[in-house]
Design a protein around this motif. Structure first.
Motif, PDB file in Angstrom:
ATOM      1  N   VAL A 100     -47.098  27.400   1.168  1.00 47.46           N
ATOM      2  CA  VAL A 100     -47.200  27.937   2.526  1.00 47.46           C
ATOM      3  C   VAL A 100     -46.694  26.897   3.526  1.00 47.46           C
ATOM      4  O   VAL A 100     -46.788  25.682   3.289  1.00 47.46           O
ATOM      5  CB  VAL A 100     -48.642  28.354   2.864  1.00 47.46           C
ATOM      6  CG1 VAL A 100     -49.111  29.453   1.928  1.00 47.46           C
ATOM      7  CG2 VAL A 100     -49.593  27.159   2.807  1.00 47.46           C
ATOM      8  N   LEU A 101     -46.161  27.381   4.642  1.00 46.51           N
ATOM      9  CA  LEU A 101     -45.518  26.472   5.582  1.00 46.51           C
ATOM     10  C   LEU A 101     -46.098  26.526   6.984  1.00 46.51           C
ATOM     11  O   LEU A 101     -45.529  25.946   7.908  1.00 46.51           O
ATOM     12  CB  LEU A 101     -44.019  26.774   5.656  1.00 46.51           C
ATOM     13  CG  LEU A 101     -43.576  28.124   6.233  1.00 46.51           C
ATOM     14  CD1 LEU A 101     -42.106  28.027   6.669  1.00 46.51           C
ATOM     15  CD2 LEU A 101     -43.715  29.256   5.249  1.00 46.51           C
ATOM     16  N   ASP A 102     -47.212  27.218   7.164  1.00 48.85           N
ATOM     17  CA  ASP A 102     -47.768  27.294   8.510  1.00 48.85           C
ATOM     18  C   ASP A 102     -48.387  25.957   8.917  1.00 48.85           C
ATOM     19  O   ASP A 102     -48.837  25.165   8.095  1.00 48.85           O
ATOM     20  CB  ASP A 102     -48.798  28.412   8.613  1.00 48.85           C
ATOM     21  CG  ASP A 102     -49.844  28.346   7.520  1.00 48.85           C
ATOM     22  OD1 ASP A 102     -50.987  27.971   7.822  1.00 48.85           O
ATOM     23  OD2 ASP A 102     -49.516  28.656   6.359  1.00 48.85           O
ATOM     24  N   LEU A 103     -48.409  25.725  10.224  1.00 47.99           N
ATOM     25  CA  LEU A 103     -48.881  24.473  10.797  1.00 47.99           C
ATOM     26  C   LEU A 103     -50.112  24.717  11.659  1.00 47.99           C
ATOM     27  O   LEU A 103     -50.314  25.825  12.162  1.00 47.99           O
ATOM     28  CB  LEU A 103     -47.780  23.847  11.656  1.00 47.99           C
ATOM     29  CG  LEU A 103     -46.470  23.506  10.942  1.00 47.99           C
ATOM     30  CD1 LEU A 103     -45.377  23.196  11.960  1.00 47.99           C
ATOM     31  CD2 LEU A 103     -46.673  22.342   9.993  1.00 47.99           C
ATOM     32  N   PRO A 104     -50.940  23.691  11.893  1.00 45.24           N
ATOM     33  CA  PRO A 104     -52.069  23.849  12.806  1.00 45.24           C
ATOM     34  C   PRO A 104     -51.571  24.214  14.201  1.00 45.24           C
ATOM     35  O   PRO A 104     -50.506  23.766  14.640  1.00 45.24           O
ATOM     36  CB  PRO A 104     -52.730  22.463  12.793  1.00 45.24           C
ATOM     37  CG  PRO A 104     -52.280  21.826  11.519  1.00 45.24           C
ATOM     38  CD  PRO A 104     -50.905  22.354  11.269  1.00 45.24           C
TER      39      PRO A 104
END
Length: 267
Positions: A100-104
């Motif tokens: 997964v590549l989502d960021l805070p």
């Protein structure tokens, strides 16, 4: 070559079609040559394994070469194995297991430019719409897409396919609540524009200067009153013909392109 569609490896890849497994492993499956090509080109560090049939390997040799150049494992598989791995009825010969590549949220917002364009998905439930909005945001040059915890899982295979590779092109933050997203944007001086058919401001009259975020609602019922009230303006795309309304993804793309043009002319 992997030829057993009932092997443990194949079962493990297929299990990524379930959200619970994706959440536990932090991995998802990208299907099709376009999605895999963009993954190995733009974010190869997130690609764990590429699976390709012999025929697809010849047709898409560039994908295989790019993956190997990035030290990504490439596995040749039979068409039956790829079909068992994938969610689609007719896989296109290539798939990749990706992290997964989502960021805070704070990390994404900290890197926004001074004339940022952001797209917020509040309660978007349709996978095709979500993926197409991400694709439209990418095409319009948006700086980030923020997906609330009430929206569809962006690692759903239908969403991933609908992005046509754009998933790897722009910053993405997933899982914050709508109030948290809107508050964080406001704290950073980003104006909030609710896109809603009930808006009193027409798109061509909206103030699209400076950093701003388009807040998009649910496909069926739009944005709830409390979200519209939390925004600086409620904007609608004018309908000049007899259509009752616009598809969410169409409306989002029109709004984002209006912002892109406003930014282009102000620079």
């Amino acid at each position: 070559m992997l030829t057993n569609p009932r092997s443990d490896r194949v079962k493990a890849v297929r299990a990524l079609s379930r959200r619970s497994v994706r959440s536990r492993t932090g991995e998802f499956l990208a299907e099709g040559p376009q999605a895999v090509r963009e993954a190995v080109t733009f974010r190869p560090e997130l690609v764990r394994d590429v699976y390709v049939t012999p025929e697809a390997g010849e047709r898409h040799a560039g994908i295989v070469e790019a993956a190997r150049a990035a030290s990504v494992w490439v596995h040749e598989v039979s068409p039956e194995v790829l079909a068992a791995m994938c969610d689609t009825e007719s896989p296109q010969g290539v798939a990749a297991v990706c992290r997964v590549l989502d960021l805070p949220l704070d990390s994404v917002l900290a890197d926004l430019p001074t004339d940022a364009i952001v797209c917020v998905l509040t309660n978007v439930r349709d996978p095709g719409n979500a993926g197409t909005v991400i694709r439209g945001a990418d095409a319009a040059g948006a700086d980030a897409v923020l997906v609330s915890d009430a929206s569809v899982d962006v690692y759903n295979s239908k969403v991933v396919r609908s992005t046509v590779g754009s998933l790897w092109h722009l910053p993405l933050s997933i899982g914050a609540s709508v109030p948290e997203i809107l508050s964080a944007l406001r704290d950073r001086g980003v104006r909030l524009l609710a896109a809603d058919g009930a808006g009193t401001t027409l798109l061509h009259d909206a103030d699209l200067s400076g950093p701003h975020a388009w807040v998009m609602g649910n496909e069926a019922w739009g944005l709830p009153q409390e979200v519209r009230d939390a925004c600086d303006d409620v904007v609608r795309v004018p309908i000049h013909g007899h259509a009752e309304s616009l598809n969410l993804a169409m409306a989002a793309t029109i709004c984002l392109y209006a912002s892109a043009e406003a930014r282009r002319t102000s620079r």
